[in-house]
Scaffold this motif. Structure first.
Motif, PDB file in Angstrom:
ATOM      1  N   GLU A 189      -5.827   8.520   0.180  1.00 54.41           N
ATOM      2  CA  GLU A 189      -6.085   8.076   1.558  1.00 54.41           C
ATOM      3  C   GLU A 189      -7.302   7.169   1.629  1.00 54.41           C
ATOM      4  N   HIS A 190      -8.357   7.540   0.923  1.00 55.93           N
ATOM      5  CA  HIS A 190      -9.593   6.771   1.012  1.00 55.93           C
ATOM      6  C   HIS A 190      -9.584   5.508   0.156  1.00 55.93           C
ATOM      7  N   SER A 225      -6.890   3.284   2.125  1.00 63.29           N
ATOM      8  CA  SER A 225      -7.009   3.291   3.586  1.00 63.29           C
ATOM      9  C   SER A 225      -5.665   3.564   4.266  1.00 63.29           C
ATOM     10  N   ILE A 226      -4.945   4.507   3.715  1.00 62.94           N
ATOM     11  CA  ILE A 226      -3.645   4.893   4.269  1.00 62.94           C
ATOM     12  C   ILE A 226      -3.786   6.288   4.846  1.00 62.94           C
ATOM     13  N   GLN A 227      -3.474   6.384   6.104  1.00 67.10           N
ATOM     14  CA  GLN A 227      -3.508   7.695   6.746  1.00 67.10           C
ATOM     15  C   GLN A 227      -2.149   8.365   6.509  1.00 67.10           C
ATOM     16  N   ARG A 280       0.803  -1.228   0.000  1.00 66.74           N
ATOM     17  CA  ARG A 280       0.000   0.000   0.000  1.00 66.74           C
ATOM     18  C   ARG A 280       0.835   1.278   0.000  1.00 66.74           C
ATOM     19  N   TRP A 324      -6.600  13.195  -0.766  1.00 70.01           N
ATOM     20  CA  TRP A 324      -7.784  12.673  -0.097  1.00 70.01           C
ATOM     21  C   TRP A 324      -8.223  11.354  -0.749  1.00 70.01           C
TER      22      TRP A 324
END
Length: 163
Positions: free
Chosen positions: A114-115, A118-120, A59, A111
């Motif tokens: 990230e979505h 699912s990586i912050q 990821r 954004w």
């Protein structure tokens, strides 16, 4: 630090070499501007997204590749444009346009990355905006301002900055 200084000086040099009206490429040649921005901010990210879905990448690697796919490019192509059949003013106009669009698009793309993965990330969109303003917009404005308000100094400075 040396690399950052070199990039900033290169951007200033591009600004010095720009002429009034080159930034209005969208108005002068809208089809060229729209095709190029579509390729940069839709086509390339879509292609990279397809690759990261197909290839078994981790990821963070996928997110990094997508981030690179949306970064505005600032190569010193102004003088080299004629070699590939382009014009220097179009290259600089596209760079000015892509830098402006990047200010709007990159936070949206961060954004999405990230979505989708699912990586912050630790990248704050406002911090990214600030980096773009400091490393692209301000040096371009400085170079263009030097060429406009001190035209006698600008041509002498350009060879120093472009090497």
């Amino acid at each position: 630090m040396t690399l950052l200084t070199g990039v900033l000086l290169l951007v200033v040099a591009i600004g010095i070499g720009a002429r009034p009206g080159w930034g209005s490429l969208l108005l002068r040649r809208p089809w060229l501007a729209l095709r190029t921005m579509g390729a940069m901010y839709v086509g390339m990210p879509a292609f990279v997204l397809l690759l990261v879905w197909i290839l078994p990448l981790q990821r963070p690697v996928s997110a990094a590749l997508l981030s690179l796919a949306i970064s505005p490019v600032l190569p010193p192509w102004g003088r080299k444009a004629a070699v590939v059949g382009g014009r220097s003013n179009d290259i600089i106009g596209l760079q000015l346009l892509s830098s402006g669009i990047a200010l709007l698009v990159i936070p949206l793309m961060l954004w999405l990355v990230e979505h989708l993965f699912s990586i912050q990330t630790t990248l704050d969109p406002l911090a990214v905006e600030l980096v773009l303003l400091v490393t692209v917009a301000a040096p371009l404005a400085l170079g263009m301002g030097t060429a406009r308000w001190a035209p006698q100094a600008a041509p002498r400075r350009l060879p120093l900055l472009t090497g």
